[in-house]
Structures are given as C-alpha cells and as structure tokens.
Design an enzyme around this catalytic site. Structure first.
Site, PDB file in Angstrom:
ATOM      1  N   THR A  86      -2.203   9.660  11.558  1.00  8.53           N
ATOM      2  CA  THR A  86      -2.863   8.547  11.035  1.00  8.53           C
ATOM      3  C   THR A  86      -4.103   8.022  11.716  1.00  8.53           C
ATOM      4  OG1 THR A  86      -2.516   6.162  10.181  1.00  8.53           O
ATOM      5  CG2 THR A  86      -1.217   6.776  11.986  1.00  8.53           C
ATOM      6  N   ASN A 117      -1.844  13.365  17.043  1.00  6.80           N
ATOM      7  CA  ASN A 117      -2.972  13.504  15.731  1.00  6.80           C
ATOM      8  C   ASN A 117      -4.003  14.731  16.300  1.00  6.80           C
ATOM      9  OD1 ASN A 117      -3.915  11.940  13.503  1.00  6.80           O
ATOM     10  ND2 ASN A 117      -5.501  11.229  14.846  1.00  6.80           N
ATOM     11  N   LEU A 118      -4.469  15.136  15.418  1.00  4.24           N
ATOM     12  CA  LEU A 118      -5.572  16.244  15.609  1.00  4.24           C
ATOM     13  C   LEU A 118      -6.687  15.788  16.606  1.00  4.24           C
ATOM     14  CD1 LEU A 118      -6.492  18.989  14.617  1.00  4.24           C
ATOM     15  CD2 LEU A 118      -7.968  17.734  12.731  1.00  4.24           C
ATOM     16  N   HIS A 137       3.321   2.363   1.266  1.00  4.82           N
ATOM     17  CA  HIS A 137       2.121   2.594   0.396  1.00  4.82           C
ATOM     18  C   HIS A 137       2.566   3.127  -0.887  1.00  4.82           C
ATOM     19  CE1 HIS A 137      -1.002   2.213   3.969  1.00  4.82           C
ATOM     20  NE2 HIS A 137      -0.398   1.267   3.817  1.00  4.82           N
ATOM     21  N   ASN A 153       2.214   7.737   3.634  1.00  5.66           N
ATOM     22  CA  ASN A 153       1.782   8.828   2.576  1.00  5.66           C
ATOM     23  C   ASN A 153       2.559   8.513   1.235  1.00  5.66           C
ATOM     24  OD1 ASN A 153       0.403   9.872   4.422  1.00  5.66           O
ATOM     25  ND2 ASN A 153       1.630  11.572   4.865  1.00  5.66           N
ATOM     26  N   CYS A 208       6.258   1.158 -21.337  1.00  2.00           N
ATOM     27  CA  CYS A 208       6.845   1.070 -20.189  1.00  2.00           C
ATOM     28  C   CYS A 208       8.197   1.145 -20.833  1.00  2.00           C
ATOM     29  CB  CYS A 208       7.097  -0.599 -19.535  1.00  2.00           C
ATOM     30  SG  CYS A 208       8.296  -1.014 -18.815  1.00  2.00           S
ATOM     31  N   CYS A 214       6.612  -5.988 -16.192  1.00  2.00           N
ATOM     32  CA  CYS A 214       7.873  -6.446 -15.843  1.00  2.00           C
ATOM     33  C   CYS A 214       8.262  -5.911 -14.501  1.00  2.00           C
ATOM     34  CB  CYS A 214       8.580  -6.085 -17.071  1.00  2.00           C
ATOM     35  SG  CYS A 214       9.286  -4.161 -17.123  1.00  2.00           S
TER      36      CYS A 214
HETATM   37  C1  BJW Z   1      -4.373  15.537  11.437  1.00  4.58           C
HETATM   38  C2  BJW Z   1      -4.712  16.811  10.722  1.00  4.58           C
HETATM   39  C3  BJW Z   1      -3.652  17.758  11.113  1.00  4.58           C
HETATM   40  C4  BJW Z   1      -6.112  15.574   9.877  1.00  4.58           C
HETATM   41  N1  BJW Z   1      -2.875  17.394  11.955  1.00  4.58           N
HETATM   42  N2  BJW Z   1      -3.649  15.138  12.176  1.00  4.58           N
HETATM   43  C5  BJW Z   1     -10.060  -6.515   7.762  1.00  4.58           C
HETATM   44  C6  BJW Z   1      -9.253  -6.406   9.019  1.00  4.58           C
HETATM   45  C7  BJW Z   1      -8.072  -6.245   9.127  1.00  4.58           C
HETATM   46  C8  BJW Z   1      -7.514  -6.002   7.485  1.00  4.58           C
HETATM   47  C9  BJW Z   1      -8.217  -5.847   6.457  1.00  4.58           C
HETATM   48  C10 BJW Z   1      -9.599  -6.412   6.618  1.00  4.58           C
HETATM   49  N3  BJW Z   1     -10.052  -6.252   5.338  1.00  4.58           N
HETATM   50  C11 BJW Z   1      -8.992  -6.047   4.396  1.00  4.58           C
HETATM   51  C12 BJW Z   1      -8.083  -5.620   5.230  1.00  4.58           C
HETATM   52  C13 BJW Z   1      -6.482  -5.172   4.747  1.00  4.58           C
HETATM   53  C14 BJW Z   1      -6.430  -3.939   4.134  1.00  4.58           C
HETATM   54  C15 BJW Z   1      -7.175  -2.792   5.138  1.00  4.58           C
HETATM   55  O1  BJW Z   1      -6.653  -2.561   6.233  1.00  4.58           O
HETATM   56  N4  BJW Z   1      -8.634  -2.587   5.257  1.00  4.58           N
HETATM   57  C16 BJW Z   1      -9.384  -1.722   6.081  1.00  4.58           C
HETATM   58  C17 BJW Z   1     -10.131  -0.704   5.313  1.00  4.58           C
HETATM   59  C18 BJW Z   1      -9.949  -2.738   7.097  1.00  4.58           C
HETATM   60  N5  BJW Z   1      -5.126  -3.553   4.031  1.00  4.58           N
HETATM   61  C19 BJW Z   1      -4.710  -3.787   2.666  1.00  4.58           C
HETATM   62  O2  BJW Z   1      -5.469  -4.197   1.814  1.00  4.58           O
HETATM   63  C20 BJW Z   1      -3.349  -3.452   2.795  1.00  4.58           C
HETATM   64  N6  BJW Z   1      -2.460  -4.742   2.477  1.00  4.58           N
HETATM   65  C21 BJW Z   1      -2.564  -5.745   3.121  1.00  4.58           C
HETATM   66  O3  BJW Z   1      -3.031  -5.959   4.269  1.00  4.58           O
HETATM   67  O4  BJW Z   1      -1.646  -6.863   2.570  1.00  4.58           O
HETATM   68  C22 BJW Z   1      -1.527  -7.947   3.222  1.00  4.58           C
HETATM   69  C23 BJW Z   1      -0.786  -8.181   4.300  1.00  4.58           C
HETATM   70  C24 BJW Z   1      -0.708  -9.410   5.222  1.00  4.58           C
HETATM   71  C25 BJW Z   1       0.155  -9.123   6.471  1.00  4.58           C
HETATM   72  C26 BJW Z   1       1.166  -8.263   6.710  1.00  4.58           C
HETATM   73  C27 BJW Z   1       1.235  -7.295   5.614  1.00  4.58           C
HETATM   74  C28 BJW Z   1       0.164  -7.133   4.650  1.00  4.58           C
HETATM   75  C29 BJW Z   1      -2.984  -2.507   1.925  1.00  4.58           C
HETATM   76  C30 BJW Z   1      -3.471  -1.020   2.321  1.00  4.58           C
HETATM   77  C31 BJW Z   1      -3.299  -0.127   0.970  1.00  4.58           C
HETATM   78  C32 BJW Z   1      -3.851   1.366   1.481  1.00  4.58           C
HETATM   79  N7  BJW Z   1      -3.766   1.959   0.343  1.00  4.58           N
HETATM   80  C33 BJW Z   1      -4.394   3.452   0.582  1.00  4.58           C
HETATM   81  C34 BJW Z   1      -4.371   4.203  -0.811  1.00  4.58           C
HETATM   82  C35 BJW Z   1      -3.255   4.088  -1.708  1.00  4.58           C
HETATM   83  C36 BJW Z   1      -2.161   5.268  -1.548  1.00  4.58           C
HETATM   84  C37 BJW Z   1      -2.706   6.566  -2.042  1.00  4.58           C
HETATM   85  O5  BJW Z   1      -3.421   6.572  -2.947  1.00  4.58           O
HETATM   86  O6  BJW Z   1      -2.388   7.657  -1.247  1.00  4.58           O
HETATM   87  O7  BJW Z   1      -3.376   4.294   1.572  1.00  4.58           O
HETATM   88  S1  BJW Z   1      -5.777   3.466   1.571  1.00  4.58           S
HETATM   89  C38 BJW Z   1      -5.469   5.196   2.358  1.00  4.58           C
HETATM   90  O8  BJW Z   1      -5.461   4.666   3.617  1.00  4.58           O
HETATM   91  C39 BJW Z   1      -3.888   5.449   2.050  1.00  4.58           C
HETATM   92  C40 BJW Z   1      -3.450   5.651   3.328  1.00  4.58           C
HETATM   93  O9  BJW Z   1      -1.924   5.466   3.348  1.00  4.58           O
HETATM   94  C41 BJW Z   1      -4.099   4.950   4.133  1.00  4.58           C
HETATM   95  C42 BJW Z   1      -4.183   5.315   5.947  1.00  4.58           C
HETATM   96  O10 BJW Z   1      -4.787   6.616   5.974  1.00  4.58           O
HETATM   97  P1  BJW Z   1      -4.491   7.570   6.849  1.00  4.58           P
HETATM   98  O11 BJW Z   1      -3.152   8.196   6.242  1.00  4.58           O
HETATM   99  O12 BJW Z   1      -4.417   6.991   8.314  1.00  4.58           O
HETATM  100  O13 BJW Z   1      -5.353   8.686   6.636  1.00  4.58           O
HETATM  101  P2  BJW Z   1      -6.820   9.032   7.108  1.00  4.58           P
HETATM  102  O14 BJW Z   1      -7.571   9.900   6.457  1.00  4.58           O
HETATM  103  O15 BJW Z   1      -7.549   7.724   7.702  1.00  4.58           O
HETATM  104  O16 BJW Z   1      -6.489   9.964   8.594  1.00  4.58           O
HETATM  105  C43 BJW Z   1      -5.821  11.049   8.705  1.00  4.58           C
HETATM  106  C44 BJW Z   1      -5.772  11.322  10.203  1.00  4.58           C
HETATM  107  O17 BJW Z   1      -5.174  12.469  10.508  1.00  4.58           O
HETATM  108  C45 BJW Z   1      -7.127  11.544  11.079  1.00  4.58           C
HETATM  109  O18 BJW Z   1      -7.074  10.776  12.411  1.00  4.58           O
HETATM  110  C46 BJW Z   1      -7.135  12.804  11.401  1.00  4.58           C
HETATM  111  O19 BJW Z   1      -8.014  13.038  12.540  1.00  4.58           O
HETATM  112  C47 BJW Z   1      -5.717  13.455  11.216  1.00  4.58           C
HETATM  113  N8  BJW Z   1      -5.482  14.585  10.781  1.00  4.58           N
HETATM  114  N9  BJW Z   1      -5.731  16.667   9.881  1.00  4.58           N
HETATM  115  C48 BJW Z   1      -2.711  16.138  12.455  1.00  4.58           C
HETATM  116  N10 BJW Z   1      -3.749  18.881  10.604  1.00  4.58           N
END
Ligand code: BJW
Length: 230
Positions: free
Chosen positions: A173, A198-199, A106, A89, A133, A117
C-alpha cells in the site's frame, strides 16, 4: 501468543494481474477518480461508474490468488496466535487464497448496495443503474464500494484490533489514502512494532520500524516462513 495485524493494499494483488492505483500505469492515470470513485461522480454519471466497476469485477473474477495471498492464508491457519487481515482491496483474492474473516474496509466488488434502503446482496457480474433493488425495488443500486468522502467500513473493529495487536504489518500500500495511511502512526503511538512489506518505500515508509522491499509474491511468503519458524 502474538496478535499480528496486517493491512493490505493493491500491491498484493498486482501480480495476480489487478491494477494498482498510483503506479506509473495505475488506474488513476487512466480514469478520473473524481468521476468514478466519489458519490458525486456516481450521481453525475452512474452508467460510467457501473462500467468502471463492471470491468474491475470481471478482471477480479478472472484473476487467481498469488503466492502472497496464499502465504497469508497459511499464516492465519498455522500461527499459534491471532492474525487479523484488514484489506483496502475490493477483490476477493485473500478469501480465495485461504484467509478468513477479512475486514474489507473499502468494500467489495462481489457485493451490491441499494443507495435507497442500504440492502446488500451478491453483485451480478454486470451491474446497471436501471436494475431495481431486490428488497425495495428502487432503481438506485450501486457497487458496495467506499468512495472518497465516505466512511470506511468496520472502523470500530479495526481500532479494537489495532489496540490489541503485538505487530502491525502493511503490505503493498502506498500510504496515500486515509484513514488507512494513519494506522502505522497509531500503532507507533501505542508502542506496537511496525513492518512494511512493499515493492519500494511507500509515502509513510519513515514511520515503520522495519521494512522488506520486493515483489509481494517473494517477500510475503519469505516473511511468513520466518514468522512460523520463530
Ligand atoms: C507492490 C507491487 C508488488 C506495486 N508487490 N508491492 C487530506 C488529508 C487527509 C485525508 C484526506 C484529505 N483530503 C481528503 C481526505 C480523506 C480521503 C483521503 O485519504 N484522500 C487522500 C487522497 C488525501 N479519504 C477518504 O475520503 C476516506 N474516507 C474518510 O476519510 O472518511 C472520514 C473518516 C474520518 C475519520 C476516520 C475515518 C474516516 C475514504 C477513502 C476511500 C478510498 N477509495 C479507493 C477507491 C475505492 C475502492 C476501489 O475502487 O478499489 O480505494 S481510492 C484507492 O486508494 C482504493 C484503495 O483501496 C486506496 C489505497 O490504495 P493502495 O491500495 O495503497 O494502492 P496504490 O496504488 O496507491 O499503492 C500500491 C502500492 O503497492 C505502491 O506502494 C506500490 O509500490 C506497491 N506495489 N506492485 C508489492 N508486485
């Protein structure tokens, strides 16, 4: 003394009024992620991206931590062992809920980054593409957020904490975004017990040893109570 490693996602902040990404009314149903959460989208239209994050920042600053955030703050201060919190988050509700040393893999809405820079400074409530900047004066400033295709922050610290953990817990997540979605498999490979809170079952639910389902404000305080009693 046990080391508990916690990964949180948007679900933990949902009941504070901050939108999740992939639920039925989530942010990715209203915005095109290629336009607002990629470096290419920012290069095409920085004003649109700043508007998206300015609105998110305003929501975040106006939100308050909920019972799940404060329960994790309590766990960190009362658990006899170590508690590491990694969050996907970009809000600061863990910190305002009493937790410390959060790993924001993130990035953070409250931080600004110069794409020229790499200087970082506290983000104003409203950022703009034209603002220079404060260090190099180039008008190339962006939210300090990890977009798709960019390397998440502090991966070395994360893998070091994972290798020293006795329990891995994922909270709110969906298990859609890597590398975070892979942590459960890496924990399993190291023989570390895993728990999902999780939910509903996430996309990686089958990888967890145990699970509790329900709203974070109910299941997280209940689990923390159980840990502190044990
Ligand atoms: C409740 C609830 C309640 C609801 N109580 N629960 C193919 C295969 C594998 C990987 C890739 C691929 N193609 C591309 C990739 C890589 C890509 C990726 O994973 N893409 C996928 C879409 C496939 N990843 C990247 O590019 C990352 N970088 C990377 O991989 O670099 C290379 C590397 C290599 C080796 C090692 C390390 C790195 C970067 C990812 C950046 C993500 N950015 C975002 C947006 C920016 C932040 C922002 O604006 O806020 O981050 S995307 C978005 O998703 C955000 C979140 O942090 C992230 C995760 O989402 P999250 O938190 O899981 O939310 P939701 O909505 O998905 O789920 C919510 C959950 O809560 C649900 O389960 C609900 O049920 C639950 N819930 N209410 C409890 N009340």
């Amino acid at each position: 003394m046990t080391h508990i490693l916690i990964l949180t996602g948007a679900g933990i902040s949902a009941e504070s009024g901050l939108g999740t990404f992939r639920d039925v009314d989530g942010l990715w149903t209203k915005y095109d992620l290629d336009e607002v959460a990629t470096p290419e989208g920012f290069a095409r239209n920085p004003t649109l991206v700043h508007e998206f994050y300015n609105a998110r920042r305003a929501n975040c600053f106006d939100a308050t931590p909920n019972a799940a955030h404060t329960a994790l703050g309590r766990l960190q201060s009362e658990h006899a062992g170590r508690v590491t919190i990694i969050t996907q988050n970009v809000d600061d509700l863990h910190e305002r809920g009493g937790a410390t040393d959060i790993i924001h893999m993130h990035g953070e809405l409250r931080s600004a980054l110069c794409a020229n820079c790499d200087h970082r400074w506290p983000a104003p409530r409203e950022m703009s593409a034209e603002a220079p900047c404060p260090s190099c004066a180039e008008p190339n400033t962006r939210p300090d957020i990890v977009w798709f295709g960019e390397m998440p922050y502090r991966m070395e610290d994360i893998y070091a904490a994972l290798s020293e953990a006795d329990l891995f817990v994922a909270i709110g997540t969906s298990g859609n975004v890597y590398p975070a979605a892979g942590f459960v498999m890496e924990a399993r490979a190291m023989g570390i017990p895993t728990l999902e809170l999780n939910l509903e079952p996430s996309d990686t639910a089958s990888a967890f040893n145990e699970a509790r389902f329900g709203p974070a404000t109910q299941i997280v305080p209940g689990w923390v109570e159980d840990v502190l009693k044990s």
